[in-house]
Motif scaffolding. Structure first.
Motif, PDB file in Angstrom:
ATOM      1  N   LEU A  99     -19.976   9.348   0.795  1.00  0.00           N
ATOM      2  CA  LEU A  99     -19.972   8.489  -0.385  1.00  0.00           C
ATOM      3  C   LEU A  99     -19.039   7.318  -0.130  1.00  0.00           C
ATOM      4  O   LEU A  99     -17.880   7.515   0.249  1.00  0.00           O
ATOM      5  N   LEU A 120     -16.069   2.872  -4.373  1.00  0.00           N
ATOM      6  CA  LEU A 120     -16.651   1.943  -5.335  1.00  0.00           C
ATOM      7  C   LEU A 120     -16.047   0.553  -5.182  1.00  0.00           C
ATOM      8  O   LEU A 120     -14.903   0.401  -4.738  1.00  0.00           O
ATOM      9  N   VAL A 147     -15.680  11.363  -4.828  1.00  0.00           N
ATOM     10  CA  VAL A 147     -16.215  11.998  -6.035  1.00  0.00           C
ATOM     11  C   VAL A 147     -15.202  11.881  -7.167  1.00  0.00           C
ATOM     12  O   VAL A 147     -15.542  11.560  -8.315  1.00  0.00           O
ATOM     13  N   GLU A 158     -12.923   9.610  -7.497  1.00  0.00           N
ATOM     14  CA  GLU A 158     -12.889   8.208  -7.914  1.00  0.00           C
ATOM     15  C   GLU A 158     -14.015   7.908  -8.906  1.00  0.00           C
ATOM     16  O   GLU A 158     -13.801   7.248  -9.927  1.00  0.00           O
ATOM     17  N   ARG A 159     -15.209   8.411  -8.630  1.00  0.00           N
ATOM     18  CA  ARG A 159     -16.344   8.200  -9.538  1.00  0.00           C
ATOM     19  C   ARG A 159     -16.097   8.842 -10.901  1.00  0.00           C
ATOM     20  O   ARG A 159     -16.440   8.273 -11.943  1.00  0.00           O
ATOM     21  N   GLY A 170     -15.903   6.494 -14.217  1.00  0.00           N
ATOM     22  CA  GLY A 170     -16.858   6.756 -15.288  1.00  0.00           C
ATOM     23  C   GLY A 170     -16.173   7.144 -16.578  1.00  0.00           C
ATOM     24  O   GLY A 170     -16.554   6.675 -17.668  1.00  0.00           O
ATOM     25  N   LEU A 188     -19.126  14.938 -15.165  1.00  0.00           N
ATOM     26  CA  LEU A 188     -19.904  14.296 -14.107  1.00  0.00           C
ATOM     27  C   LEU A 188     -20.457  15.345 -13.160  1.00  0.00           C
ATOM     28  O   LEU A 188     -19.699  16.144 -12.603  1.00  0.00           O
ATOM     29  N   CYS A 200     -21.990  15.139  -9.725  1.00  0.00           N
ATOM     30  CA  CYS A 200     -21.980  14.052  -8.747  1.00  0.00           C
ATOM     31  C   CYS A 200     -22.750  14.399  -7.481  1.00  0.00           C
ATOM     32  O   CYS A 200     -22.776  15.549  -7.034  1.00  0.00           O
ATOM     33  N   SER A 206     -24.667  11.984  -3.821  1.00  0.00           N
ATOM     34  CA  SER A 206     -24.799  10.681  -3.173  1.00  0.00           C
ATOM     35  C   SER A 206     -25.918   9.833  -3.765  1.00  0.00           C
ATOM     36  O   SER A 206     -25.911   8.609  -3.620  1.00  0.00           O
ATOM     37  N   GLU A 209     -26.789   6.943  -9.328  1.00  0.00           N
ATOM     38  CA  GLU A 209     -26.719   5.522  -9.688  1.00  0.00           C
ATOM     39  C   GLU A 209     -26.424   5.473 -11.173  1.00  0.00           C
ATOM     40  O   GLU A 209     -27.186   5.991 -11.980  1.00  0.00           O
ATOM     41  N   SER A 210     -25.305   4.866 -11.544  1.00  0.00           N
ATOM     42  CA  SER A 210     -24.891   4.883 -12.934  1.00  0.00           C
ATOM     43  C   SER A 210     -24.276   3.551 -13.334  1.00  0.00           C
ATOM     44  O   SER A 210     -23.451   2.991 -12.609  1.00  0.00           O
ATOM     45  N   LEU A 252     -20.372   3.358 -13.454  1.00  0.00           N
ATOM     46  CA  LEU A 252     -19.535   3.221 -12.253  1.00  0.00           C
ATOM     47  C   LEU A 252     -19.209   1.753 -12.035  1.00  0.00           C
ATOM     48  O   LEU A 252     -19.565   1.134 -11.031  1.00  0.00           O
TER      49      LEU A 252
END
Length: 281
Positions: A63, A66, A95, A97-98, A102, A255, A257, A259, A262-263, A266
């Motif tokens: 991944l 971002l 992960v 970080e996402r 979010g 979340l 999560c 790969s 798509e959100s 983010l």
């Protein structure tokens, strides 16, 4: 007809060997290619050697970090990850970080109400890994960590396919808002609302909820080497489901999560602005 089967039927010696195997009382059922290899060996036919080594299939896809995050927020997210200690050693930084980004965007826009808490599951880790975390962001502490099952349409030990489609039996990636609880066929359960169009927006129609399942616990894992499968729900161990359902509460950010996620949530720049305005609140 399968080419290997046609080749087998043209060779009487192999047919005789198969009969001998069946008469020997073997109880195992082998995949077709393995069975043909055993038959060839018993008939005296040469058996080809193993093919090239396969890549490690237990490695989740990479991944990328971002974009758009301020240097300050990225450093704070990394520092918070370190503060979680050994309980978060398997939580991949990308992960995490996402999940943080979010949460910040969803909280800023009023999509989740629960302050300072995020739940995140890395669904591309093996199901034999405790891959669900519930984290108190303000205290920098893991409240719960557990196993979580994926849908039977997503794969076996590793979830490889994800879908929002009704009757797909797949896990659907994306951000969810935890909703109310009810008592159903699995006992205490918590409803989930999908917040990502086309990724998990069918969650309510698919009855995707947090619930307990015998196949999602350590006892099942000890016997099978992996968890069993749900119909798409993030099913929880019987020993922990009440604690997890209670810890996340209603209106929290969850979340799932992978790969392929798509959100719109983010958004690194929006998360940076939200953190500057209110921190983890």
């Amino acid at each position: 007809m399968n080419e290997a089967l046609l080749s087998f039927l043209r060779k009487p010696s192999l047919l005789l060997a198969l009969v001998l195997i069946l008469l020997s009382g073997c109880q195992s059922v082998e995949p077709p290619e393995q069975a043909f290899t055993a038959i060839r060996a018993k008939s005296g036919e040469s058996v080809p050697g193993p093919g090239p080594a396969q890549p490690d299939t237990l490695q989740p896809p990479p991944l990328a970090p971002l974009t758009g995050l301020s240097a300050d927020l990225r450093q704070r997210i990394q520092a918070l990850h370190r503060s979680l200690g050994p309980a978060a050693a398997d939580l991949r930084p990308a992960v995490w970080e996402r999940a943080c980004v979010g949460y910040l965007v969803l909280r800023q826009q009023g999509k989740v109400r629960r302050r300072g808490l995020v739940a995140v599951a890395d669904m591309e880790l093996p199901s034999s890994t405790q891959r669900l975390w519930v984290v108190d962001l303000k205290a920098g502490r893991v409240l719960q960590r557990s196993y979580v099952a994926h849908g039977r349409g997503s794969g076996k030990l590793m979830a490889r396919r994800f879908s929002n489609r009704i009757k797909s039996a797949c896990t659907a990636l994306g951000f969810y808002r935890t909703a109310d609880t009810y008592s159903g066929s699995h006992g205490l359960s918590r409803r989930l609302q999908g917040l990502d169009a086309r990724q998990n927006s069918n969650a309510q129609d698919r009855y995707i909820v947090l619930h307990a399942a015998d196949y999602a616990g350590p006892e099942y894992l000890r016997h099978h080497g992996r968890l069993g499968y749900s119909r798409g729900c993030p099913a929880l161990p019987p020993e922990q489901y009440r604690a997890i359902i209670g810890a996340v509460g209603e209106g929290a950010c969850l979340l799932l999560c992978g790969s392929a996620l798509e959100s719109r949530w983010l958004d690194g720049a929006a998360a940076s602005q939200a953190f500057t305005a209110r921190g983890w609140r």
